[in-house]
Design an enzyme around this catalytic site. Structure first.
Site, PDB file in Angstrom:
ATOM      1  N   GLY A 315       0.815  -1.213   0.000  1.00 53.50           N
ATOM      2  CA  GLY A 315       0.000   0.000   0.000  1.00 53.50           C
ATOM      3  C   GLY A 315       0.845   1.258   0.000  1.00 53.50           C
ATOM      4  N   MET A 317       5.022   2.865   1.763  1.00 56.65           N
ATOM      5  CA  MET A 317       6.274   2.575   2.480  1.00 56.65           C
ATOM      6  C   MET A 317       6.823   3.852   3.091  1.00 56.65           C
ATOM      7  SD  MET A 317       8.571   0.534   3.493  1.00 56.65           S
ATOM      8  CE  MET A 317      10.017   1.040   4.427  1.00 56.65           C
ATOM      9  N   ASN A 319       9.725   5.151   3.980  1.00 60.48           N
ATOM     10  CA  ASN A 319      11.115   5.619   3.861  1.00 60.48           C
ATOM     11  C   ASN A 319      11.242   7.020   4.465  1.00 60.48           C
ATOM     12  OD1 ASN A 319      11.503   3.358   1.910  1.00 60.48           O
ATOM     13  ND2 ASN A 319      10.277   4.678   0.595  1.00 60.48           N
ATOM     14  N   GLU A 352       1.861   6.259   7.298  1.00 59.11           N
ATOM     15  CA  GLU A 352       3.274   6.420   6.909  1.00 59.11           C
ATOM     16  C   GLU A 352       3.951   7.560   7.655  1.00 59.11           C
ATOM     17  OE1 GLU A 352       4.250   3.873   5.435  1.00 59.11           O
ATOM     18  OE2 GLU A 352       2.212   3.262   4.966  1.00 59.11           O
TER      19      GLU A 352
END
Length: 932
Positions: A315, A317, A319, A352
């Protein structure tokens, strides 16, 4: 001669084929093929690999990576140059680190005088390499190794992989993007690819002038190289784990805005979709500011980019500084995106961005405690969005996450939230409903038990204490237990706004100051170190309430909450033992535990307890909150599954739904009742199947008839409208068919230009997809659409069709990835498997293409797990159980025979068989008695 026994037969074949005159070539082939020793010269007396564990040694630690990466989007390859500053804590003959599918062309130890050439030994099974030099010892202290390498851009969705998209004019454009979590940074550059090996990264990216590049940190400068290429040089990162490194080379465009705290936030996407980025940008600014304030820790980077990637498996990420998303998870088209899309996009951005603190700033020590990342981020989705976007009514959907987790957690193949894992496939399987959803649910239970105020200060304490470090479960429990005695409080780093000095009689958190203090770790270890959840049995006799945990071997400390017929004020009771008694101030007609599903447990009411609750629901269901009504529906049907309650009692409770109008109880009613006829669709039980379908239409008829074909109402009302009308049309309810057919005809005659209310578009498309002509028209609209939301709805409608030949065609095209992106294949296969005309096609497709799917999506990935379970979980015959067992049993280990999800799939079929054997006669008799 270099020897690798596992590939000897291929090596001998090579030698025989090319004979003696090619012996030098044979030797080179052997060296490269066996993967034992490569580098600046081959060592023909190769020693065994100098390390025999799958985890890296802890005595060599990276401090800083200087990485130059150059992807070629024409040849679809990349090269890299890397220098790693290492701290060697004790003398060693070899440096062990990770590398996967990388050809290392040069390896050196940089010294004060001249570089020392290093040899490279590779152990493919553990994805490790060893750097060494004959007779040389890496002494304790700092060292710098220099590596040069090259590889193909990956065909999968992980590592450094290639992506593509097609413009409106039909031009195919390439890009390169990264997805490193959990164990794929090693496929982009050699590294210490475990979360505890945190380091700083200085990244440079070479590219053509027609592209841009972005990475975790802001770009400092762009330098033009002699060959006409450009080199983007990025600022050095904060200390972080390898799985959070990211870089993208593409032709994306962006829009930007500064947060209140001065962070530059940008949304990147393909040029033709940049107009759909506005909602994500404003939402990200709002949420990042919220987390800055809530955690009392400033976001530590100067910028945060959100990038919509055309080819993306998961879905999103997290980072650090560059979160990546599916296009459907980030892009919002006000004309074509539904209320459900808006809710989903908001939640995924919230998830996120929460990770920037939970996961990035403070990271689990090892993947066994993945829930410390994912459970927290899932939980914070709801905490944050509830405050920043109250109009989305996000709390309405939290309990559904707990129900989903329980459906997996009730199987014997479940696992503790914190469970040992070692290899990449086991690690990938940790990204499941237990880590995410159960993790969020037990955190919600703990927050309610400690009070939101105490919980918030505890997690701030946790984040401040362990910033830029790695943690285990116990660190969190310590922070939540010792808020008022922490060093951070003494130093002024933790500001509690008078929390610890409040008069304890006034404070809702007074338990913190009692002599019998709360042992958070003792409570929470029972929830994280053992699988499953408690069944609490309640028996009321007068004012005495006997509570029992029904358990085979596990015991939990359960924070119970309850209300009664005489008091809607919530009461609390901590059940620490297998059996206990609480006393009520007066006799009551009924008692209801687990108020608003604040706890992760189910409840069985003995001695007429269920009858009293059912009677109350039928007389006046509004006495209970909508969440309480949903949890009663959930619990009673789970109790049927474990043979605690007869089916007819659960069905009697469900009759009150004819008067229900709230989204959570209605959808939970569907979630319990629809699977019953889905089992029958796959068993040739047409008469009973149709009888049950007819009953459900009548049960919800009043509510269906009240729905307007519009976008009016609250988010929950609009989502419920879509759900009800889709159900009604699929069940061939005449008034629904009539309206949907008319709207589809008008939309088709306008060549798709007529505006349809977004919340009923899926219903209209689904009705249109029932004919060949309508299906073909929708497919053309799918090809031309630039709205991810619209494409998702059309794809769903195409897969709901009763036209078997269209379903077969769709599956065959989807594996090619041209018409429909391969990232959408798992959801497509599962949707077709739920279609009564498509379930056999989906199972045959899964069997035929299993090897391709494992290669594309990665062993242990959520995509593979979802397909294994999703395609088979509605089978309920011994013949199909045998067929599914035979297929999965025939697989090799590296093709998934040992996956937990396969055990879950088999257990689910066995559960279905037992349910059908026991309950079909009861269901038939009940329907005969209760035709509405």
């Amino acid at each position: 001669f270099v020897f690798c026994p596992q590939k000897l037969h291929l090596l001998l074949f090579f030698i025989m084929l090319f004979a003696q005159s090619w012996c030098l070539c044979c030797l080179t082939f052997a060296v490269l093929f066996c993967g034992l020793v490569v580098g600046n010269h081959a060592d023909t007396n190769a020693l065994p690999f100098p390390w025999d564990k799958i985890r890296l040694p802890e005595t060599v630690k990276p401090q800083h990576y200087d990485l130059l990466i150059h992807p070629n989007l024409t040849s679809l390859t990349f090269t890299g140059v890397l220098q790693i500053l290492l701290e060697v804590e004790q003398d060693t003959r070899a440096i062990i680190l990770h590398s996967k599918n990388l050809q290392i062309s040069k390896a050196q130890l940089l010294g004060s005088t001249h570089p020392r050439d290093l040899q490279v030994s590779e152990f493919e099974a553990y994805e490790q390499i060893a750097l060494f030099s004959d007779g040389f010892t890496f002494e304790k202290g700092n060292h710098v190794v220099h590596l040069e390498f090259y590889a193909n851009l990956s065909d999968s969705f992980h590592g450094f992989y290639k992506g593509r998209y097609t413009t409106n004019s039909g031009e195919v454009r390439m890009l390169a993007s990264t997805q490193f979590e959990p164990t794929h940074a090693r496929a982009a550059f050699p590294c210490f690819d475990e979360p505890a090996f945190k380091a700083n990264f200085t990244i440079r990216v070479r590219r053509e002038s027609r592209h841009i590049s972005i990475s975790n940190m802001p770009k400092l400068r762009t330098v033009e190289m002699a060959d006409g290429l450009l080199e983007d040089q990025f600022d050095t990162t904060v200390k972080m784990s390898t799985y959070l490194v990211a870089f993208i080379v593409s032709d994306f465009q962006s829009i930007s805005k500064k947060s209140q705290h001065g962070v530059e936030i940008s949304v990147y996407t393909v040029p033709e979709k940049i107009s759909q980025a506005e909602y994500a940008l404003s939402t990200a600014v709002t949420l990042l500011d919220f987390y800055d304030d809530y955690f009392d820790i400033p976001y530590p980077l100067p910028k945060h980019d959100l990038a919509a990637i055309p080819d993306f498996q998961s879905g999103a990420m997290e980072n650090w500084g560059l979160s990546t998303y599916r296009e459907s998870g980030l892009l919002f088209d006000p004309e074509k995106s539904s209320s459900s899309d808006k809710l989903g996009i908001t939640k995924v951005i919230a998830h996120e961005l929460a990770h920037q603190w939970f996961g990035n700033l403070v990271t689990m020590q090892w993947w066994n405690d993945l829930w410390l990342n994912e459970g927290f981020a899932k939980f914070m989705e709801y905490v944050s969005v509830n405050i920043t976007h109250p109009e989305l009514q996000v709390d309405d959907y939290f309990l559904e996450k707990c129900f989903t987790a329980m459906s997996v957690d009730s199987l014997t193949s479940s696992h503790p939230i914190s469970t040992p894992v070692e290899n990449p496939a086991e690690i990938s399987e940790m990204f499941d409903d237990v880590s995410y959803r159960k993790g969020a649910c037990i955190l919600n239970m703990l927050r309610d038990f400690l009070t939101p105020e105490a919980f918030k200060y505890g997690i701030i304490h946790y984040l401040k204490t362990h910033s830029y470090q790695n943690t285990v479960n116990a660190h969190l429990w310590e922070s939540l237990t010792n808020i008022c005695t922490s060093d951070e409080l003494d130093s002024g780093r933790l500001k509690l706004d008078g929390f610890c000095s409040k008069n304890r009689a006034e404070s809702p958190a007074s338990k913190w100051f009692m002599e019998d203090s709360v042992d958070v770790r003792a409570i929470m270890d029972t929830w994280t170190l053992q699988e499953g959840f408690p069944l609490i049995t309640v028996e009321v006799k007068g004012q005495e309430v006997t509570l029992k945990q029904e358990t085979s071997s596990f015991l939990w400390q359960v924070p119970l909450t309850y209300i009664t017929s005489h008091s809607s004020a919530m009461q609390r009771f901590l059940l620490k033992s297998e059996k206990d008694v609480l006393y009520l101030p007066e006799k009551v007609d009924w008692i209801k535990f687990n108020v608003d599903l604040r706890g992760y447990y189910i409840v069985h009411y003995e001695s007429g307890g269920w009858d009293a609750l059912i009677n109350q629901l039928q007389q006046n269901h509004s006495v209970f909150s909508s969440n309480d009504r949903a949890s009663l529906i959930h619990d009673i049907f789970q109790l049927v599954s474990i043979e605690k309650i007869p089916l007819d009692k659960a069905l009697n409770l469900s009759l009150y739904l004819s008067k229900e109008s709230e989204i959570m109880p209605v959808t939970q009613g569907f979630n319990e009742l629809v699977p019953l006829y889905k089992l029958m669709e796959k068993r040739n039980m047409e008469e009973l199947e149709n009888q049950l379908k007819g009953h459900l239409v009548k049960l919800f008829k009043t509510l269906i008839d009240r729905q307007s074909w519009s976008d009016d109402g609250s988010v929950s009302e609009r989502m419920l409208r879509n759900y009800l009308l889709l159900f009604a049309c699929v069940r061939r309810y005449p008034s629904c068919i009539s309206t949907a057919t008319q709207l589809f005809q008008q939309w088709k005659e306008s060549d798709g230009k007529m505006w349809l209310p977004t919340d009923i578009s899926l219903v209209v498309y689904t009705e249109g997809a029932r004919t060949d002509e309508g299906w073909d028209f929708l497919l053309e609209k799918y090809k031309r659409s630039v709205s991810p939301s619209e494409k998702w709805m059309i794809k769903a409608a195409l897969s709901y069709t009763p036209l078997t030949h269209k379903l077969q065609w769709l599956l065959e095209r989807s594996i090619e990835g041209e018409l429909m992106k391969t990232q959408d294949l798992p959801s497509l296969v599962i949707t077709v498997s739920k279609n009564p005309k498509g379930f056999k096609l989906a199972w045959d497709f899964l069997k035929t293409n299993w090897g391709k799917l494992v290669k594309k999506f990665d062993l242990g990935s959520s995509a593979i797990s979802r397909m294994a379970v999703g395609v088979t979980d509605q089978y309920s015959t011994r013949e199909m159980l045998h067929e599914v067992q035979s297929f999965f049993g025939s697989l090799a280990q590296d093709q998934g025979s040992g996956l937990r999800s396969i055990q879950q799939a088999l257990q689910k079929i066995q559960q279905n068989i037992r349910w059908m054997d026991r309950n079909v006669p009861l269901l038939k008799a009940w329907l005969d008695r209760n035709s509405l």
